[in-house]
Design a protein around this motif. Structure first.
Motif, PDB file in Angstrom:
ATOM      1  N   ALA A  95     -24.160  21.086 -32.195  1.00  0.00           N
ATOM      2  CA  ALA A  95     -23.076  19.949 -32.003  1.00  0.00           C
ATOM      3  C   ALA A  95     -23.649  19.142 -30.840  1.00  0.00           C
ATOM      4  CB  ALA A  95     -21.767  20.675 -31.665  1.00  0.00           C
ATOM      5  N   GLY A  96     -24.657  19.259 -30.185  1.00  0.00           N
ATOM      6  CA  GLY A  96     -25.115  18.358 -29.328  1.00  0.00           C
ATOM      7  C   GLY A  96     -24.507  17.846 -28.060  1.00  0.00           C
ATOM      8  N   THR A  97     -23.648  19.076 -27.857  1.00  0.00           N
ATOM      9  CA  THR A  97     -22.758  18.843 -26.520  1.00  0.00           C
ATOM     10  C   THR A  97     -23.058  19.373 -25.323  1.00  0.00           C
ATOM     11  OG1 THR A  97     -21.408  20.986 -27.245  1.00  0.00           O
ATOM     12  CG2 THR A  97     -20.367  18.730 -27.796  1.00  0.00           C
ATOM     13  N   GLY A  99     -25.351  18.340 -23.307  1.00  0.00           N
ATOM     14  CA  GLY A  99     -25.470  17.297 -22.173  1.00  0.00           C
ATOM     15  C   GLY A  99     -24.034  17.171 -21.424  1.00  0.00           C
ATOM     16  N   PHE A 100     -23.083  16.870 -22.476  1.00  0.00           N
ATOM     17  CA  PHE A 100     -21.853  16.964 -21.812  1.00  0.00           C
ATOM     18  C   PHE A 100     -21.167  17.740 -20.964  1.00  0.00           C
ATOM     19  CE2 PHE A 100     -16.934  17.056 -22.359  1.00  0.00           C
ATOM     20  CZ  PHE A 100     -16.896  15.737 -21.783  1.00  0.00           C
ATOM     21  N   THR A 101     -21.808  19.449 -21.586  1.00  0.00           N
ATOM     22  CA  THR A 101     -21.455  20.519 -20.950  1.00  0.00           C
ATOM     23  C   THR A 101     -22.157  20.470 -19.419  1.00  0.00           C
ATOM     24  OG1 THR A 101     -21.431  21.567 -22.769  1.00  0.00           O
ATOM     25  CG2 THR A 101     -21.329  22.958 -20.713  1.00  0.00           C
ATOM     26  N   VAL A 102     -23.780  20.395 -19.539  1.00  0.00           N
ATOM     27  CA  VAL A 102     -24.255  20.401 -18.149  1.00  0.00           C
ATOM     28  C   VAL A 102     -24.200  19.382 -17.246  1.00  0.00           C
ATOM     29  CG1 VAL A 102     -26.621  20.793 -17.514  1.00  0.00           C
ATOM     30  CG2 VAL A 102     -25.825  22.017 -19.566  1.00  0.00           C
ATOM     31  N   HIS A 103     -24.152  18.106 -17.751  1.00  0.00           N
ATOM     32  CA  HIS A 103     -24.016  17.093 -16.466  1.00  0.00           C
ATOM     33  C   HIS A 103     -22.608  16.969 -16.266  1.00  0.00           C
ATOM     34  CE1 HIS A 103     -24.776  13.555 -14.346  1.00  0.00           C
ATOM     35  NE2 HIS A 103     -23.548  12.844 -15.065  1.00  0.00           N
ATOM     36  N   ARG A 104     -22.399  17.522 -14.933  1.00  0.00           N
ATOM     37  CA  ARG A 104     -20.866  17.527 -14.350  1.00  0.00           C
ATOM     38  C   ARG A 104     -21.283  18.269 -13.011  1.00  0.00           C
ATOM     39  NH1 ARG A 104     -17.231  18.263 -17.166  1.00  0.00           N
ATOM     40  NH2 ARG A 104     -18.060  17.926 -19.224  1.00  0.00           N
ATOM     41  N   VAL A 106     -21.222  20.561 -11.157  1.00  0.00           N
ATOM     42  CA  VAL A 106     -21.323  22.061 -10.798  1.00  0.00           C
ATOM     43  C   VAL A 106     -22.598  22.445 -11.335  1.00  0.00           C
ATOM     44  CG1 VAL A 106     -20.362  22.451 -13.190  1.00  0.00           C
ATOM     45  CG2 VAL A 106     -19.927  24.127 -11.336  1.00  0.00           C
ATOM     46  N   ASN A 107     -23.180  23.494 -10.548  1.00  0.00           N
ATOM     47  CA  ASN A 107     -24.389  23.738 -10.593  1.00  0.00           C
ATOM     48  C   ASN A 107     -24.498  24.608 -11.954  1.00  0.00           C
ATOM     49  OD1 ASN A 107     -23.710  26.251  -9.773  1.00  0.00           O
ATOM     50  ND2 ASN A 107     -24.446  25.799  -7.632  1.00  0.00           N
ATOM     51  N   ARG A 108     -25.641  24.797 -12.688  1.00  0.00           N
ATOM     52  CA  ARG A 108     -25.781  25.604 -13.968  1.00  0.00           C
ATOM     53  C   ARG A 108     -25.494  27.321 -13.926  1.00  0.00           C
ATOM     54  NH1 ARG A 108     -31.030  23.601 -17.379  1.00  0.00           N
ATOM     55  NH2 ARG A 108     -30.337  21.430 -17.468  1.00  0.00           N
ATOM     56  N   ASN A 228     -33.527  27.028 -16.536  1.00  0.00           N
ATOM     57  CA  ASN A 228     -34.730  26.183 -17.078  1.00  0.00           C
ATOM     58  C   ASN A 228     -34.863  25.312 -18.128  1.00  0.00           C
ATOM     59  OD1 ASN A 228     -35.956  27.004 -14.480  1.00  0.00           O
ATOM     60  ND2 ASN A 228     -36.127  29.110 -15.424  1.00  0.00           N
ATOM     61  N   GLU A 230     -34.390  22.777 -21.097  1.00  0.00           N
ATOM     62  CA  GLU A 230     -34.198  21.536 -21.004  1.00  0.00           C
ATOM     63  C   GLU A 230     -33.058  21.209 -22.162  1.00  0.00           C
ATOM     64  OE1 GLU A 230     -38.243  20.264 -22.067  1.00  0.00           O
ATOM     65  OE2 GLU A 230     -38.647  19.711 -20.103  1.00  0.00           O
ATOM     66  N   PHE A 231     -31.810  20.445 -21.693  1.00  0.00           N
ATOM     67  CA  PHE A 231     -31.031  20.225 -22.611  1.00  0.00           C
ATOM     68  C   PHE A 231     -30.885  18.733 -23.151  1.00  0.00           C
ATOM     69  CE2 PHE A 231     -29.219  23.990 -20.140  1.00  0.00           C
ATOM     70  CZ  PHE A 231     -29.022  24.649 -21.378  1.00  0.00           C
TER      71      PHE A 231
END
Lengths: 231, 307
Positions: A95-97, A99-104, A106-108, A228, A230-231
Motif C-alpha cells: 500500500a506504500g504506507t 513512509g507515513f508509518t515510519v516518519h513520526r 517515535v523511534n523504530r 536497518n 530502507e522504507f
C-alpha cells in the motif's frame, strides 16, 4: 501514549483476523466437545473403558475429549500467524504506507515493539482465551467421563505458540526486500523446520524450547531488518 | 547569517548499478518555499527519502534542522512534516480516527482548530473514510495532517500529482497560508512548473540525480534565456559565447539557450558573428526548465554551465 496509539492501530488492523480465529476455534471446539457428550459417543467411550479392557494412565490423557483439538488449534494458530504477519508487514509495503508509518516522532524500536505486542495480544485474547475456556468446560462438564489432563492444556499452548513462529516468519519475509528465491524465503523455511522439530519432541518442555529458540532467532532477524531497512 | 534547515554533502544513492542521486550538495535556508523540480526519474523522491533518513545514502550525508538524517531523533522528526508521494494513508481509517492517531505523536503541538479549519476549507468531514476519498481529497487530508502540528520544516513529495487544476490551486493556497507563518520552510517536489512558479521563492533543479540549479526563483528566471539569431547568409557552425547551454541550427538561424549571459554580451556577440538581427524570446518557467534540462546534444557547439 505514542506506543499505545500504534498498538491500537495494529490491533484494529488485525481485528478481523483475530475475530475470525476466535470464532473458528470457538465454534469448531464447541462442536467437538458437544459431539462427545451425546449418548452414543459416551456409550462408546464407556465401552472402551469397560472392566474387560486394560486401561493405562497414558490412555486416560491421550483419549481425553480435548485430545482431538490439537489439529484444529495448530491449523487456526498457523492461519492466524500467517494472516497477522502479512497484515502487519506486507500490506504496508504494497500500500506504500511505510513512509507515513515510519516518519513520526517515535523511534523504530517502538513501532516494531507495538506491532509484535499487538500480535502477542491477538494470539492470547483469541486462541489462548478460547483454548482456556474450552479446557475449563471440558474439565467441569458433568457428562465427560475423563477430565482432561494438565498436559493437554500445555500441549494446546505449544500449538498456539507455533502460530507465533509462523507469524514471525511471515513478518520477516514481509520485511525482507530481497528476491523470493534468496533470503526472503529464509524465515518461512526456518519456521517449517522449527515446527517439524517441535512435532517430533516427546517432551513438552523440549517442544516449547524448540519454539522459543525459533521465535528468538526470527525476532532478532526481524528487529535487525526493521531497524536497518530502507522504507 | 541565514540559517540552513536542510543541507546535504555529496549525497549519493545507488540502486544496484544505477545512480539515483549523484553527489547532491544542497543548502536550503530557513523561511523559504522551495520548489524541488526535475523530470520523471530525476531522483527527487529518492533525494527526499535520503534527506528524511528513510533511505541510506551510498555516499555522503545530509542534515535536517542541524541533525544528521540517519540519526533523526523523535524530537527532530516532530518538527518536520512529511507529505508522502501519492498521499498514502491508512485506508481503513476515517479522517477523525486518523487525526486522533496522528495527534498522539504531537501532544502539545497539535493545532486542533487549524486541522478543523482546513477540513472545512477543503469541504471534508471527519466521518469520511480515507478509502472513500478521491486522490485530491486524500492530498488535502495529507496536507492538513502535516500542517496541524505546525512543523518548522514541511517536506512534500509531489503533493499535487494527479490533482485537477482547481484542487491544485486550493491545495497550494492552503499551503502558502500556513507556510507564511514566521520561520516556516517548505520543500516540495513537483514537475508542474506552474505550481512552482506560483508559490516558490526558491528553486532546486535536479537532473539525472545531479544538482543543476539551486537559487532563488528570480535568479533562475533571469538566468535562462533563449535567443533567436538570424543571419543574412548561412549561420556559423562554430562560434563561442559565454553561458551556452544548447543550440539548434537551421540554415540561416541559430536558436541559443544561454545561462547567465547578460544582454550586453549577447549584443556584442551578435555583432561579432555578423548576425542580421537577434531576439530574446520570452519564456515561462516551464519553457526555461525544459530548455535547461534538455538532454545535451553531442558536438563541440554544445555545452552547459552551472548557474
Amino acid at each position: 501514549m505514542r506506543f499505545l496509539a500504534i498498538l491500537r492501530k495494529e490491533l484494529r488492523e488485525c481485528l478481523p483476523w483475530i475475530v475470525l480465529a476466535t470464532a473458528v476455534l470457538f465454534v469448531f471446539g464447541y462442536v467437538e466437545l458437544f459431539e462427545r457428550t451425546i449418548p452414543q459417543n459416551i456409550d462408546y467411550r464407556y465401552r472402551l473403558f469397560s472392566p474387560s479392557n486394560d486401561v493405562y494412565p497414558f490412555d486416560l490423557t491421550k483419549r481425553s475429549l480435548l485430545a482431538g483439538m490439537g489439529q484444529l488449534l495448530l491449523v487456526v494458530s498457523i492461519g492466524l500467524g500467517l494472516a497477522m504477519g502479512i497484515r502487519q508487514f506486507w500490506v504496508d509495503h504494497y500500500a506504500g504506507t511505510w513512509g507515513f508509518t515510519v516518519h513520526r516522532s517515535v523511534n523504530r524500536e517502538k513501532i516494531l515493539s507495538a506491532k509484535l505486542t499487538a500480535a502477542a495480544i491477538g494470539f492470547v485474547v483469541s486462541i489462548g482465551a478460547i483454548w482456556c475456556l474450552l479446557f475449563l468446560y471440558a474439565s467441569k462438564a458433568p457428562n465427560f467421563y475423563v477430565p482432561p489432563a494438565k498436559r493437554i492444556f500445555f500441549e494446546g499452548w505449544v500449538y498456539i505458540v507455533s502460530g507465533l513462529v509462523v507469524y514471525s516468519a511471515a513478518a520477516l519475509a514481509g520485511l525482507s526486500t530481497v528476491r523470493w528465491y534468496t533470503t526472503k524465503i529464509f524465515g518461512l523455511a526456518f519456521a517449517a523446520i522449527v515446527l517439524f522439530v517441535m512435532v517430533f519432541q516427546w517432551r513438552l518442555s523440549y517442544a516449547f524450547l524448540a519454539l522459543l529458540v525459533g521465535i528468538f532467532v526470527l525476532v532478532v532477524q526481524i528487529t535487525q531488518t526493521f531497524l536497518n531497512r530502507e522504507f | 547569517m541565514t540559517e540552513t534547515v536542510l543541507e546535504s554533502q555529496s549525497l549519493t544513492k545507488y540502486f544496484g548499478k544505477t545512480v539515483a542521486v549523484d553527489h547532491l550538495n544542497l543548502e536550503i535556508p530557513r523561511g523559504c518555499i522551495c520548489g524541488f523540480v526535475g523530470r520523471n526519474g530525476a531522483g527527487k523522491t529518492t533525494a527526499i527519502k535520503l534527506m528524511l533518513g528513510l533511505l541510506k545514502p551510498t555516499i555522503g550525508s545530509s542534515k535536517l534542522l542541524g541533525c544528521d538524517s540517519m540519526a533523526l531523533t523523535p524530537v527532530i522528526r516532530q518538527r518536520i512534516g512529511y507529505v508522502t508521494e501519492g498521499h498514502r494513508l491508512f485506508r481503513w481509517m476515517s479522517i477523525g480516527r486518523l487525526e486522533k492517531f496522528q495527534r498522539a505523536f504531537f501532544q502539545k503541538q497539535w493545532d486542533e482548530r487549524l486541522f478543523a479549519d482546513m477540513l472545512e476549507y477543503f469541504g471534508l468531514s471527519k466521518k469520511q473514510k480515507i478509502k472513500h476519498l478521491s486522490n485530491g481529497q486524500r492530498a488535502q487530508v495529507s496536507l492538513a495532517l502535516a500542517l496541524a502540528p505546525n512543523p518548522e520544516l514541511l517536506i512534500m513529495d509531489d503533493p499535487t500529482l494527479g490533482l485537477d487544476a482547481a484542487i491544485r490551486r486550493q491545495f497550494l493556497a492552503g499551503m502558502i497560508e500556513l507556510i507564511m507563518r514566521e520561520g516556516r520552510t517548505a520543500l516540495f517536489s513537483s514537475h508542474i512548473l506552474g505550481d512552482v512558479e506560483r508559490v516558490s521563492d526558491r528553486i532546486v533543479v535536479i537532473d539525472k540525480g545531479r544538482l543543476r540549479a539551486n537559487c532563488t526563483l528570480e535568479q533562475f528566471r533571469n538566468s535562462v534565456k533563449k535567443v533567436k539569431v538570424a543571419f543574412a547568409d548561412r549561420a556559423p557552425t562554430e562560434f563561442e559565447i559565454e553561458g551556452l547551454l544548447n543550440c539548434r541550427r537551421s540554415e540561416k538561424e541559430l536558436e541559443l539557450v544561454l545561462i547567465g549571459t547578460d544582454s550586453n554580451r549577447i549584443n556584442e556577440w551578435a555583432k561579432t558573428v555578423g548576425a542580421e538581427k537577434y531576439q530574446i524570446v520570452q519564456m515561462n518557467l516551464e519553457d526555461q526548465f525544459i530548455e535547461y534540462t534538455a538532454p545535451a546534444s553531442k558536438g563541440k557547439l554544445f555545452r552547459w554551465e552551472e548557474i
